[in-house]
Design a protein around this motif. Structure first.
Motif, PDB file in Angstrom:
ATOM      1  N   THR A  11     108.914  23.623 -36.805  1.00 23.71           N
ATOM      2  CA  THR A  11     108.389  22.304 -37.180  1.00 23.71           C
ATOM      3  C   THR A  11     108.089  22.210 -38.679  1.00 23.71           C
ATOM      4  O   THR A  11     108.536  21.268 -39.328  1.00 23.71           O
TER       5      THR A  11
ATOM      6  N   SER B  66     103.027  23.817 -28.644  1.00 25.65           N
ATOM      7  CA  SER B  66     103.672  23.684 -29.957  1.00 25.65           C
ATOM      8  C   SER B  66     103.165  22.442 -30.692  1.00 25.65           C
ATOM      9  O   SER B  66     103.058  22.433 -31.914  1.00 25.65           O
TER      10      SER B  66
ATOM     11  N   THR C 141     105.030  29.470 -43.695  1.00 22.06           N
ATOM     12  CA  THR C 141     105.198  29.775 -42.274  1.00 22.06           C
ATOM     13  C   THR C 141     104.698  31.160 -41.845  1.00 22.06           C
ATOM     14  O   THR C 141     104.205  31.272 -40.723  1.00 22.06           O
TER      15      THR C 141
ATOM     16  N   ALA D  85     101.541  22.594 -34.373  1.00 18.61           N
ATOM     17  CA  ALA D  85     102.100  21.751 -35.441  1.00 18.61           C
ATOM     18  C   ALA D  85     101.046  20.811 -36.011  1.00 18.61           C
ATOM     19  O   ALA D  85     101.015  20.552 -37.208  1.00 18.61           O
TER      20      ALA D  85
ATOM     21  N   LEU E  35     110.293  19.716 -40.997  1.00 12.66           N
ATOM     22  CA  LEU E  35     109.315  18.609 -41.009  1.00 12.66           C
ATOM     23  C   LEU E  35     109.864  17.220 -41.351  1.00 12.66           C
ATOM     24  O   LEU E  35     109.737  16.292 -40.542  1.00 12.66           O
TER      25      LEU E  35
ATOM     26  N   LYS F  78     105.890  15.693 -33.689  1.00 14.86           N
ATOM     27  CA  LYS F  78     107.007  16.510 -34.176  1.00 14.86           C
ATOM     28  C   LYS F  78     107.008  17.882 -33.480  1.00 14.86           C
ATOM     29  O   LYS F  78     108.059  18.380 -33.065  1.00 14.86           O
ATOM     30  N   GLY F  79     105.809  18.466 -33.366  1.00 13.53           N
ATOM     31  CA  GLY F  79     105.685  19.776 -32.731  1.00 13.53           C
ATOM     32  C   GLY F  79     106.009  19.711 -31.244  1.00 13.53           C
ATOM     33  O   GLY F  79     106.641  20.611 -30.684  1.00 13.53           O
TER      34      GLY F  79
ATOM     35  N   GLY G 263     106.439  25.644 -32.943  1.00 10.06           N
ATOM     36  CA  GLY G 263     105.309  24.938 -33.559  1.00 10.06           C
ATOM     37  C   GLY G 263     104.955  25.434 -34.940  1.00 10.06           C
ATOM     38  O   GLY G 263     104.632  24.647 -35.830  1.00 10.06           O
ATOM     39  N   SER G 264     105.040  26.752 -35.148  1.00  9.67           N
ATOM     40  CA  SER G 264     104.512  27.315 -36.392  1.00  9.67           C
ATOM     41  C   SER G 264     105.574  27.568 -37.454  1.00  9.67           C
ATOM     42  O   SER G 264     105.245  27.715 -38.623  1.00  9.67           O
TER      43      SER G 264
ATOM     44  N   GLU H 255     101.230  30.691 -40.781  1.00 11.21           N
ATOM     45  CA  GLU H 255     101.145  29.916 -39.536  1.00 11.21           C
ATOM     46  C   GLU H 255     101.387  30.837 -38.340  1.00 11.21           C
ATOM     47  O   GLU H 255     100.711  30.774 -37.322  1.00 11.21           O
TER      48      GLU H 255
ATOM     49  N   PHE I 208     102.291  14.737 -36.792  1.00 13.05           N
ATOM     50  CA  PHE I 208     102.666  16.156 -36.708  1.00 13.05           C
ATOM     51  C   PHE I 208     102.698  16.643 -35.263  1.00 13.05           C
ATOM     52  O   PHE I 208     103.549  17.433 -34.874  1.00 13.05           O
TER      53      PHE I 208
END
Lengths: 325, 99
Positions: free
Chosen positions: A223, A278, A175, A282, A227, A238-239, A219-220, A178, A235
């Motif tokens: 997520t 986001s 992360t 993601a 996950l 999810k984001g 998002g970074s 990210e 993805f």
């Protein structure tokens, strides 16, 4: 032929170096020299373990070799880890064949077996390598921590050792990168918001700032960490969901729609624009994950990208309008 | 908690007529997609496949085929923008990168 010796003990500098690499500091130049390294006191019968010349990879291998006498053959992957190097073709048959010849491996050991990391397999053709060098390839376990057990069992890996995981800690260590990856774009967006404020009747304020920062984190960081527990498979979805939960939280915290500190139009702008952001961040985490297929990612993108563009576009228009009425 | 990605998308194929049951695919697959049953390879869970290409590259009998590639959205976008094949090359030279 020159043989370097190395240890199984990581020093303070190695630990600082790995921390820096995780945050993207000097990450692309964190290498060890390719070549043959000895661990302990190996002889002609000792196993040969092949690895990449990314220092994080080399360190995580050697620290698992305590009490063993082995050779490590480090090949030149341009400082990239085994799996990514196999994907981009620097951990490949050609490089290993060349390195075996250059280092005179056939003189260093009397047996004809090399142990390759299993994650190097996408870049290597074991039967071709054997044909060209005479060395038989045995794929070792995915994780370096299983090497000892693998060697003890007569170079046999269990089904469990063969499986790639993507656990909580695996995701957590990714992360920072990210987050760092989103900083440049975020700063640019802040600059635009600042410029708009110079002409706006109702300028952006603290709420807008943390709404956006929270979206980037959703998002970074959130997520990736959550996950497997976020419902759904894509993805981007999810984001989007994490971003949406955040935006709704922000809106409720600010009393919308009854007594909003910002107007209805800005609230609508948030709902449209921020989850799309986001979702996009993601979606790009597919590249860091260990289980997404390119066909699947392409399918997800073809569906999600147009929606993101439309939603973000409409949201930005609403936000712009909200600056003036 | 196991991860599951999209259903019924991957390009993985196994030609049982060419398979000899040597088991190399079970050795290299990072997601245990294959097992050896009755002396031949068998795909037990296609949806776990991430199309890394390890099985196809290491099958001495060319019994396994897959269109390998990088499952990375950023790489695919970059491929569209530059008109090249998607690759993990975002790490080359550039300080910001993916994998």
């Amino acid at each position: 032929m020159q043989i370097n010796s190395t240890t199984t003990q990581l020093r303070f500098n190695d630990i600082i170096g790995s921390w820096k690499a995780r945050w993207g500091i000097n990450r692309m130049n964190y290498k060890v020299d390719p070549g043959v390294y000895s661990v302990g006191a190996p002889d002609k019968e000792s196993p040969v373990l092949v690895t990449a010349n990314y220092k994080l990879t080399f360190d995580s291998l050697r620290k698992e070799l305590k009490g063993l006498d082995v050779w490590i053959l480090v090949i030149d992957t341009k400082g990239i880890n085994v799996w990514c190097a196999a994907g981009k073709g620097t951990f490949d048959t050609e490089e290993i064949v060349g390195r075996i010849g250059k280092m005179g491996l056939a003189e260093i050991v009397s047996h004809r077996i090399i142990v390759l990391p299993q994650l190097g397999a996408p870049g290597v053709s074991a039967h071709e390598l054997t044909k060209r060098t005479g060395f038989r390839v045995i794929y070792g376990p995915v994780r370096a921590k299983d090497i000892k057990e693998f060697l003890r069992a007569g170079m046999k890996a269990t089904t469990e050792m063969r499986e790639v995981r993507f656990g909580f800690v695996d995701r957590l260590v990714l992360t920072p990168m990210e987050l760092v990856g989103s900083i440049k774009t975020s700063v640019a967006i802040f600059a635009v918001m600042f410029l708009l404020n110079l002409i706006a009747a109702k300028p952006f304020g603290v709420v807008d700032l943390y709404a956006f920062v929270g979206t980037v984190i959703a998002g970074s960081v959130i997520t990736p960490i959550l996950l497997p527990w976020i419902p759904g498979r894509a993805f981007a979805w999810k984001g989007w969901l994490m971003g949406m939960i955040w935006v709704v939280t922000v809106i409720i915290l600010n009393g919308w729609p009854i007594s909003a500190t910002f107007g209805t139009i800005r609230g609508i702008g948030y709902l449209l624009a921020l989850p799309a952001v986001s979702a996009f961040i993601a979606m790009n985490f597919t590249g860091s994950s260990t289980y997404t297929s390119p066909t699947g990612v392409l399918k997800e993108m073809k569906f999600a990208l147009p929606l993101m563009v439309i939603s973000a576009g409409a949201g930005i228009i609403a936000l712009l309008i909200s600056l003036f009425i | 908690m196991t991860h599951r990605y999209l259903k019924n998308v991957v390009s993985l194929e196994l030609d049982k007529d060419k398979c000899t049951g040597c088991g190399k695919c079970t050795e290299v697959c990072p997601h245990n997609v294959f097992i050896i049953e009755n002396g031949l390879a068998e795909i037990i869970d296609r949806d776990r496949c991430m199309e890394c290409g390890a099985c196809a590259n290491n099958c001495p009998f060319e019994a396994v085929t897959v269109e390998p590639g990088v499952g990375c959205a950023a790489a695919i976008i970059k491929g569209w923008l530059t008109g090249s094949e998607p690759s993990c090359d975002c790490s080359g030279g550039d300080s910001s990168s993916c994998c």
